[in-house]
Design a protein around this motif. Structure first.
Motif, mmCIF file in Angstrom:
data_model
loop_
_atom_site.group_PDB
_atom_site.id
_atom_site.type_symbol
_atom_site.label_atom_id
_atom_site.label_comp_id
_atom_site.label_asym_id
_atom_site.label_seq_id
_atom_site.Cartn_x
_atom_site.Cartn_y
_atom_site.Cartn_z
ATOM 1 N N GLN A 241 32.251 50.519 30.773
ATOM 2 C CA GLN A 241 32.285 51.369 31.959
ATOM 3 C C GLN A 241 31.882 50.600 33.215
ATOM 4 O O GLN A 241 32.507 50.735 34.283
ATOM 5 N N LYS A 242 30.844 49.777 33.098
ATOM 6 C CA LYS A 242 30.405 48.991 34.252
ATOM 7 C C LYS A 242 31.441 47.949 34.636
ATOM 8 O O LYS A 242 31.611 47.634 35.822
ATOM 9 N N GLN B 150 29.162 32.417 47.431
ATOM 10 C CA GLN B 150 30.301 32.250 48.335
ATOM 11 C C GLN B 150 31.406 33.263 48.044
ATOM 12 O O GLN B 150 32.328 33.417 48.857
ATOM 13 N N LEU B 151 31.302 33.966 46.922
ATOM 14 C CA LEU B 151 32.258 35.046 46.636
ATOM 15 C C LEU B 151 31.941 36.304 47.437
ATOM 16 O O LEU B 151 32.725 37.258 47.439
ATOM 17 N N GLY B 152 30.798 36.320 48.116
ATOM 18 C CA GLY B 152 30.430 37.474 48.938
ATOM 19 C C GLY B 152 30.202 38.717 48.104
ATOM 20 O O GLY B 152 29.543 38.685 47.067
ATOM 21 N N ASP B 153 30.779 39.827 48.538
ATOM 22 C CA ASP B 153 30.610 41.099 47.829
ATOM 23 C C ASP B 153 31.299 41.119 46.466
ATOM 24 O O ASP B 153 31.074 42.038 45.674
ATOM 25 N N ASP B 154 32.133 40.132 46.195
ATOM 26 C CA ASP B 154 32.792 40.057 44.890
ATOM 27 C C ASP B 154 31.920 39.392 43.833
ATOM 28 O O ASP B 154 32.344 39.253 42.684
ATOM 29 N N PHE B 155 30.719 38.954 44.216
ATOM 30 C CA PHE B 155 29.727 38.485 43.253
ATOM 31 C C PHE B 155 28.780 39.648 42.963
ATOM 32 O O PHE B 155 28.110 40.158 43.864
ATOM 33 N N ILE B 156 28.751 40.086 41.708
ATOM 34 C CA ILE B 156 28.044 41.312 41.341
ATOM 35 C C ILE B 156 26.993 40.999 40.280
ATOM 36 O O ILE B 156 27.283 40.996 39.073
ATOM 37 N N PRO B 157 25.746 40.685 40.680
ATOM 38 C CA PRO B 157 24.701 40.428 39.690
ATOM 39 C C PRO B 157 24.233 41.745 39.061
ATOM 40 O O PRO B 157 24.053 42.745 39.752
ATOM 41 N N TYR C 256 27.805 39.190 36.727
ATOM 42 C CA TYR C 256 26.907 38.251 36.060
ATOM 43 C C TYR C 256 25.672 39.022 35.612
ATOM 44 O O TYR C 256 24.862 39.450 36.422
ATOM 45 N N ALA C 257 25.520 39.201 34.300
ATOM 46 C CA ALA C 257 24.377 39.925 33.751
ATOM 47 C C ALA C 257 23.306 38.942 33.294
ATOM 48 O O ALA C 257 23.590 37.980 32.572
ATOM 49 N N ALA C 258 22.055 39.198 33.722
ATOM 50 C CA ALA C 258 20.924 38.363 33.335
ATOM 51 C C ALA C 258 19.714 39.263 33.118
ATOM 52 O O ALA C 258 19.625 40.356 33.694
ATOM 53 N N ALA D 138 30.177 37.586 32.936
ATOM 54 C CA ALA D 138 29.298 36.599 32.312
ATOM 55 C C ALA D 138 28.037 37.268 31.798
ATOM 56 O O ALA D 138 27.409 38.058 32.504
ATOM 57 N N GLY D 139 27.675 36.939 30.572
ATOM 58 C CA GLY D 139 26.385 37.322 30.024
ATOM 59 C C GLY D 139 25.536 36.082 29.888
ATOM 60 O O GLY D 139 25.840 35.188 29.103
ATOM 61 N N GLY D 140 24.483 35.950 30.699
ATOM 62 C CA GLY D 140 23.593 34.797 30.620
ATOM 63 C C GLY D 140 24.312 33.479 30.818
ATOM 64 O O GLY D 140 25.002 33.258 31.811
ATOM 65 N N ILE D 141 24.177 32.583 29.821
ATOM 66 C CA ILE D 141 24.738 31.241 29.915
ATOM 67 C C ILE D 141 26.262 31.251 29.910
ATOM 68 O O ILE D 141 26.915 30.232 30.145
ATOM 69 N N GLY D 142 26.866 32.413 29.704
ATOM 70 C CA GLY D 142 28.316 32.552 29.801
ATOM 71 C C GLY D 142 28.865 32.318 31.192
ATOM 72 O O GLY D 142 30.083 32.343 31.405
#
Length: 221
Positions: free
Chosen positions: A172-173, A156-163, A140-142, A112-116
């Motif tokens: 690459q990222k 709630q995704l725990g370590d699978d949520f990557i801000p 999720y990029a902000a 996700a980029g921003g509102i995406g």
């Protein structure tokens, strides 16, 4: 179809979620979008109709859209922000195929980029409410941490949520968190989605493993 405005609430810095009544005959799929029609005086070049992904889950009793709001916003956004509870608006029925795969065993990487973030809020909330376990990671990029919406759902995704705060999204990222079996979903401003789609395909990711959804009139995250 006619829907009734219920309420709006802040979901993050400069981001609001608007909730509307859900007609009894509507059964949408998590990740789908609608067109909202808001007639108003002296509309600017952005017009009186906008596309929005539904950020609400099909399991919720009301429909929601989520959008960025700024003081220099369009006449449409100002009209949306000034809606009062009970106001009626016109909304097209949900449509689109940026949805979960039918096979629940396919590992998914949401980007996700921003509102995406909005289709992912719908999908993740739906799976949580149904008690359905899937392999999902969310990048999720902000621009700033305060602009990350729906932390209560995504945490709630725990370590699978990557801000990713203040960082440019690159293939690459993304691939640092993907395996060859992952389906990669891209959602955000149109230039970002088109660039990442091209980059990923150039690195050898199969087009069959990429799903895209972009937001018009957003030039940056």
């Amino acid at each position: 179809m006619k829907v009734v405005f219920n309420r709006s609430e802040a979901s993050a810095k400069n981001i609001i979620t608007c909730w509307f009544s859900k007609p009894a005959h509507i059964h949408h799929i998590a990740g789908q979008f609608i067109e909202l029609y808001l007639p108003h005086e002296n509309p600017d070049a952005r017009g009186e109709r906008h596309w929005f992904t539904l950020s609400s889950s099909p399991t919720e009793k009301t429909l929601s859209i989520t959008t960025k709001i700024s003081s220099e916003g369009s006449s449409f956004k100002r009209t949306l922000r000034n809606l009062k509870p009970g106001d009626q608006v016109l909304m097209a029925e949900p449509m689109g195929d940026f949805v979960l795969p039918k096979d629940p065993f396919i590992p998914l990487l949401f980007v996700a980029g921003g509102i995406g973030c909005t289709p992912y809020r719908s999908m993740v909330k739906y799976l949580q409410d149904c008690g359905e376990k899937r392999s999902i990671k969310l990048i999720y990029a902000a621009l700033v941490a305060q602009e990350i919406a729906f932390r209560d759902i995504f945490d709630q995704l725990g370590d699978d949520f990557i801000p990713l705060v203040g960082q440019k999204l690159t293939s690459q990222k993304i691939l640092a968190h993907a395996s060859p079996s992952h389906y990669i979903y891209l959602s955000g401003p149109e230039p970002m989605v088109e660039s990442l789609d091209k980059q990923l395909k150039q690195t050898g990711v199969s087009p069959d493993h990429i799903r895209t959804d972009f937001f018009l009139n957003y030039s940056k995250i």
